[in-house]
Scaffold this motif. Structure first.
Motif, short mmCIF file in Angstrom:
data_model
loop_
_atom_site.label_atom_id
_atom_site.label_comp_id
_atom_site.label_asym_id
_atom_site.label_seq_id
_atom_site.Cartn_x
_atom_site.Cartn_y
_atom_site.Cartn_z
N ARG A 1 -10.00 2.22 -3.21
CA ARG A 1 -10.41 0.83 -3.36
C ARG A 1 -9.39 -0.08 -2.67
NH1 ARG A 1 -13.85 -0.11 -8.03
NH2 ARG A 1 -14.55 1.89 -8.86
N ASP B 1 -9.98 -2.75 -1.07
CA ASP B 1 -10.34 -4.17 -1.16
C ASP B 1 -9.99 -4.78 -2.51
OD1 ASP B 1 -12.14 -2.55 -2.44
OD2 ASP B 1 -13.88 -3.84 -2.05
N HIS B 2 -9.31 -4.01 -3.39
CA HIS B 2 -8.91 -4.50 -4.70
C HIS B 2 -7.42 -4.25 -4.91
CE1 HIS B 2 -13.24 -4.60 -5.47
NE2 HIS B 2 -12.99 -5.32 -6.54
N SER C 1 -9.95 -8.74 -6.83
CA SER C 1 -10.47 -8.58 -5.48
C SER C 1 -9.55 -9.22 -4.45
CB SER C 1 -11.87 -9.20 -5.39
OG SER C 1 -12.36 -9.13 -4.07
N THR D 1 -10.68 -9.81 -1.36
CA THR D 1 -11.54 -10.57 -0.45
C THR D 1 -12.03 -11.88 -1.03
OG1 THR D 1 -13.46 -9.31 -1.23
CG2 THR D 1 -12.28 -8.45 0.68
N GLU D 2 -12.24 -11.93 -2.35
CA GLU D 2 -12.71 -13.15 -3.00
C GLU D 2 -11.54 -14.06 -3.32
OE1 GLU D 2 -14.97 -12.08 -6.38
OE2 GLU D 2 -16.46 -10.92 -5.25
#
Length: 794
Positions: free
Chosen positions: A130, A132-133, A232, A234-235
């Motif tokens: 993961r 992206d986290h 996250s 990305t967020e």
């Protein structure tokens, strides 16, 4: 679909050569367990006892390996935890049925590792995938032994908690129904090896015992928790996920007649059976839809698992069964409990939280946007001169100037454009009035020393200092003092002065300067006394500095002479250590001893300041209490007589009540200031005490080295592998010289790691074995250190 809305239960049978095939059978679908008991025909009474049972579970694990158990039961739960769901896995069954082997496994064999090591490995594999986290993993481990909770990881050297293994933990419930263990240590795990270290450390601290059915029986309920905090990358929002995976190893139910337990083991069995009974009652209440009250608080076990059984948590139970004919009754009891667990409904939900710091940043952006809209509206309405920003230093100074001009009657109005400026005008009024009051108090204190008559300790201290006071705390003149105390007249009489509750003999409780031991003579004036005192202080300081410099020179000279004398001759009989220590402080250790005395003097002065501040804080607190009581009485009188309201609807108070409110506010401000200063001085005292301790240790260490070199060695050389032989009646610190011993370039640990890398190919197995060896090595070193410490004779 029904499996997703209730607790899942799997039955695992312990492998045994005496498995009772005549009494236990399975259906072809692998989910139904049939049990048949033989009827006791020897009894003469009528026996209508049930002999056949059928239990349907979610899966049967018979002769299953550890890999099969994990893939069937725990793999999906671990992934759900990383997605943000809370998950709980319980192992329930009689003693000796294999619960601990299922949860923890055998550390001797990598293939026999349990669910916890496998879950740790899967968590860190998934974290690497993961990308992206941002994931943070923390570990906690505690046990419930005889209805008392203990932190199994508090013995670690890097543990930040102040608690030890013997300290008790408490359960705290949050507003959202979550459960938190207060005092439980949380340990950051950056990789699989660190997490396995925490597991093996906790296993060495668990309570175990031996009885007829199990040589290593767990005597406590243990809960190993993996905490996952994910956000996250990305967020850009402030949301993050906080979930946990509980792996619970319940202690096994016991029958005293079969285990043959007695003494402490019997008492432990009673606590275990009691907690499991209350657990069953809680499970029955959870399965009943019409039940309003759930008895979670009956035991520590059910209270700690309040948010982990059913509800918003994925819950799975492994019913460990002993499949022999002699244990048939316990098998039926375990499977009955499993059916009750399957009736508990669950509604899993992701636990989302929001980072408060990011929320603050978002709110600040929203405020800026709203300010821009207000400025645009003011521009369209021809009010562009109005500003909503914080007042600058120049604006505050301009308002302060206007307030002072208004008080001096040089102007009749103050320019105010918005609400922020109006609030600042009132604040500047308050600051100017406070400065005026403080100026009046300083002028008054320059001529008199104020004392609160209600402070009995201060009055007694002044009387001991020789200041004549009567029983009411009033200052007595020389004639009055002679008549009151039976002494002779030494000074002209002076009239007694009184002003409210104050007198000239005392000191203000908020005044932090030390109280003068005697009153000034009539002819003395404040400025002269201050100048003469300052000059005297400078003279004393100069003399002290000169004495210290002279002492340093003498110390250096005497030290050089002593070295020369010692190089020529050495006394045959060493002097006693106390005498040698006094000589050492005057000669070789004079510099360290001087620094030690300076630190002690500084520490003593700080303690005196703390004493004065504490006295001032307590006195201010008494005055606050008295003022508050007087204000309450005044308010009650106003309520009884009826309140007066002006045209704007505001309550009108009299001058006395307003003065009490102002006095109370000032006292609170003084109290906060004194208390904060008291805390700062206390922190300085802690630092000074640390310096004194370090200087003392340094002085003793230097003396030991000097004494050993001067008197305890012959010809200036010592055997590199011999202990110093002390003189009779004299204790010396032991030293072991290892300077001449050749050391190998590669120690045993390096050899072991190199051998491991060549023999073990799996990286997870290498991390598993390294963690087990590190914990074992640390425990062996601790035992060796404890045994190596010599016993002291009293």
């Amino acid at each position: 679909s029904s499996n997703k809305k209730r607790v899942k239960v799997y039955a695992r049978f312990r492998p045994t050569s005496k498995f009772s095939h005549d009494n236990i059978s399975f259906d072809k679908d692998g989910k139904v367990i049939n049990i048949h008991a033989r009827k006791n025909v020897s009894s003469e009474v009528v026996n209508n006892q049930l002999l056949n049972w059928s239990f349907r579970v979610d899966g049967i694990l018979h002769n299953a390996s550890q890999d099969q158990v994990y893939d069937t039961v725990a793999s999906d739960m671990t992934l759900n935890t990383l997605e943000g769901f809370n998950s709980t896995l319980l192992a329930y069954g009689q003693t000796g049925a294999g619960k601990t082997f299922t949860i923890t496994g055998a550390t001797e064999n990598y293939k026999h590792r349990g669910l916890i090591p496998r879950a740790i490995a899967q968590v860190f594999r998934s974290v690497e995938e993961r990308s992206d986290h941002a994931v943070q993993i923390q570990i906690s481990y505690f046990e419930i032994y005889n209805e008392t909770m203990f932190d199994l990881l508090s013995t670690l050297p890097e543990s930040e908690t102040a608690s030890t293994y013997d300290s008790k933990l408490t359960i705290v419930e949050g507003e959202d129904g979550s459960v938190c263990i207060k005092g439980l240590s949380m340990h950051q795990a950056n990789n699989e090896g660190e997490a396995l270290n925490y597991l093996f450390e906790g296993e060495t601290n668990r309570a175990i015992a031996s009885h007829a059915l199990n040589k290593n029986s767990s005597r406590s309920h243990c809960i190993f928790t993996i905490h996952v905090r994910s956000k996250s990358r990305t967020e850009s929002n402030a949301k993050y996920i906080h979930s946990k995976l509980n792996l619970v190893d319940l202690a096994g139910s016991e029958r005293i007649g079969k285990t043959g337990s007695d003494g402490l083991i019997k008492r432990e069995a009673m606590y275990i059976n009691k907690s499991l009974t209350f657990l069953e009652q809680t499970v029955i209440a959870l399965a009943d839809k019409n039940r309003e009250h759930i008895p979670f608080r009956q035991t520590k076990l059910t209270h700690a698992l309040k948010d982990s059984i059913g509800g918003k948590c994925f819950t799975t139970m492994i019913a460990n069964v002993y499949g022999e004919a002699s244990q048939l009754e316990e098998t039926v009891s375990t499977l009955r409990f499993a059916l009750r667990m399957m009736r508990i409904p669950v509604q899993p939900a992701i636990t989302e939280h929001y980072d408060p710091w990011l929320l603050v940043q978002e709110m600040e952006k929203e405020i800026m946007h709203l300010k821009q809209e207000l400025e645009m509206n003011n521009t369209l309405a021809n009010r562009s001169q109005i500003s909503y920003d914080m007042l600058s230093e120049s604006q505050i100074a301009d308002i302060n100037k206007q307030v002072r001009m208004y008080l001096q009657r040089k102007t009749t109005e103050i320019d105010v454009r918005n609400l922020r400026q109006m609030n600042m005008v009132f604040e500047q009024f308050r600051n100017v009035i406070t400065e005026m009051e403080q100026d009046i108090k300083d002028r008054f204190r320059s001529k008199f020393v104020l004392l609160d008559k209600s402070d009995s300790e201060a009055l007694i201290a002044l009387q001991k200092a020789g200041i004549p006071l009567d029983e009411d705390g009033n200052y007595l003149g020389s004639t009055q003092a002679a008549a009151h105390g039976g002494g002779k007249q030494k000074h002209p009489t002076s009239p007694k002065r009184r002003s409210g509750k104050k007198s000239r003999a005392g000191g203000s409780p908020t005044h932090r300067a030390p109280i003068s031991p005697s009153l000034p003579a009539p002819g003395d004036h404040g400025p002269k006394g201050i100048k003469s005192g300052a000059a005297h202080s400078q003279v004393v300081t100069a003399q002290t500095d000169g004495a210290e410099s002279t002492k340093k020179d003498e110390c250096s000279v005497s030290g050089e002479l002593l070295v020369d004398d010692r190089s020529h001759s050495r006394p045959s009989t060493p002097p006693p250590r106390p005498v040698a220590f006094e000589n050492f402080k005057k000669e070789q250790g004079c510099e360290i001893y001087r620094i030690l005395n300076e630190n002690k003097s500084h520490l003593q002065s700080k303690k005196q300041i703390v004493h004065n501040l504490a006295h001032a804080v307590n006195a201010t607190k008494h005055m606050i209490d008295g003022t508050r009581m007087a204000l309450e009485r005044k308010q009650n009188e106003r309520y009884e007589q009826g309140e007066f309201v002006n045209e704007e609807g505001e309550t009108v108070i009299d001058e006395e009540e307003f003065q009490l409110i102002t006095q109370l506010k000032n006292l609170k401000q003084t109290y906060r200031h004194d208390y904060e200063e008291l805390r700062n001085v206390k922190s300085e005292i802690d630092y000074c005490q640390k310096l004194v301790k370090q200087c003392t240790q340094r002085l003793v260490l230097e003396f030991d080295n000097w004494y050993s070199e001067s008197y305890m060695q012959k010809n200036g050389e010592a055997n590199p592998l011999s202990w110093s032989v002390p003189k009779p009646g004299v204790q010396h610190p032991m030293r072991l010289q290892l300077a001449n011993i050749p050391l190998s370039s590669e120690d045993e640990q390096d050899k072991f790691q190199r051998l491991q890398e060549t023999m073990l190919g799996d990286q997870e197995e290498i991390a598993f074995q390294n963690a087990r060896m590190r914990v074992h090595r640390r425990k062996v070193n601790e035992q060796a250190m404890n045994q190596a410490q010599p016993a002291r004779r009293l």
